[in-house]
Design a protein around this motif. Structure first.
Motif, mmCIF file in Angstrom:
data_model
loop_
_atom_site.group_PDB
_atom_site.id
_atom_site.type_symbol
_atom_site.label_atom_id
_atom_site.label_comp_id
_atom_site.label_asym_id
_atom_site.label_seq_id
_atom_site.Cartn_x
_atom_site.Cartn_y
_atom_site.Cartn_z
ATOM 1 N N PRO A 137 3.238 -6.198 7.889
ATOM 2 C CA PRO A 137 2.371 -5.150 8.420
ATOM 3 C C PRO A 137 2.820 -3.765 7.968
ATOM 4 O O PRO A 137 3.995 -3.438 7.974
ATOM 5 N N SER A 138 1.864 -2.970 7.574
ATOM 6 C CA SER A 138 2.153 -1.587 7.202
ATOM 7 C C SER A 138 1.616 -0.673 8.299
ATOM 8 O O SER A 138 0.946 -1.115 9.232
ATOM 9 N N LYS A 139 1.895 0.575 8.150
ATOM 10 C CA LYS A 139 1.440 1.546 9.146
ATOM 11 C C LYS A 139 -0.089 1.604 9.196
ATOM 12 O O LYS A 139 -0.673 1.737 10.266
ATOM 13 N N ASN A 140 -0.746 1.466 8.045
ATOM 14 C CA ASN A 140 -2.211 1.514 8.005
ATOM 15 C C ASN A 140 -2.835 0.351 8.764
ATOM 16 O O ASN A 140 -3.779 0.538 9.538
ATOM 17 N N THR A 141 -2.340 -0.856 8.535
ATOM 18 C CA THR A 141 -2.917 -2.016 9.225
ATOM 19 C C THR A 141 -2.625 -1.979 10.716
ATOM 20 O O THR A 141 -3.464 -2.359 11.528
ATOM 21 N N TYR A 142 -1.442 -1.480 11.079
ATOM 22 C CA TYR A 142 -1.108 -1.379 12.500
ATOM 23 C C TYR A 142 -2.012 -0.369 13.199
ATOM 24 O O TYR A 142 -2.525 -0.641 14.284
ATOM 25 N N GLU A 143 -2.229 0.779 12.570
ATOM 26 C CA GLU A 143 -3.089 1.797 13.181
ATOM 27 C C GLU A 143 -4.525 1.311 13.292
ATOM 28 O O GLU A 143 -5.199 1.577 14.282
ATOM 29 N N ASP A 148 0.805 -1.222 0.000
ATOM 30 C CA ASP A 148 0.000 0.000 0.000
ATOM 31 C C ASP A 148 0.841 1.277 0.000
ATOM 32 O O ASP A 148 0.309 2.371 0.019
ATOM 33 N N GLY A 149 2.151 1.139 -0.025
ATOM 34 C CA GLY A 149 3.020 2.304 -0.134
ATOM 35 C C GLY A 149 3.352 2.995 1.176
ATOM 36 O O GLY A 149 4.077 3.982 1.184
ATOM 37 N N THR A 150 2.854 2.504 2.288
ATOM 38 C CA THR A 150 3.182 3.111 3.572
ATOM 39 C C THR A 150 4.359 2.370 4.194
ATOM 40 O O THR A 150 4.728 1.282 3.773
ATOM 41 N N ALA A 151 4.921 2.982 5.212
ATOM 42 C CA ALA A 151 6.083 2.408 5.878
ATOM 43 C C ALA A 151 5.712 1.127 6.617
ATOM 44 O O ALA A 151 4.575 0.951 7.074
ATOM 45 N N ARG A 152 6.657 0.240 6.709
ATOM 46 C CA ARG A 152 6.465 -1.011 7.452
ATOM 47 C C ARG A 152 6.654 -0.755 8.938
ATOM 48 O O ARG A 152 7.397 0.143 9.345
ATOM 49 N N VAL A 153 6.001 -1.546 9.749
ATOM 50 C CA VAL A 153 6.145 -1.443 11.198
ATOM 51 C C VAL A 153 6.770 -2.733 11.713
ATOM 52 O O VAL A 153 6.898 -3.715 10.987
#
Length: 71
Positions: free
Chosen positions: A52-58, A11-16
């Protein structure tokens, strides 16, 4: 969790940190024994345990906080 959220592995966001995400999903899975209404959202988010990306973590963190307030 917002029903209009679309998740993807790229999704282009940073990984967590995967370990933090796994712990959070584990807590949500434990809560599903007493709260079956969160089972769908938790199972959807658990599909991203290995990327996991930042979106899924949030989203998973928000889901956990909402359920924690309801207890």
């Amino acid at each position: 969790m917002n029903q209009k959220d679309k998740f993807s592995k790229e999704d282009g966001t940073a990984r967590v940190d995967e370990q933090k995400f796994r712990i959070l999903i584990g807590c949500l899975l434990y809560l599903t024994t007493t709260r079956p209404d969160i089972l769908y959202a938790t199972s959807l988010l658990s599909c991203f345990m290995y990327c996991p990306s930042k979106n899924t973590y949030e989203s998973s963190q928000k889901n956990f906080e909402i359920n924690q307030r309801d207890i």
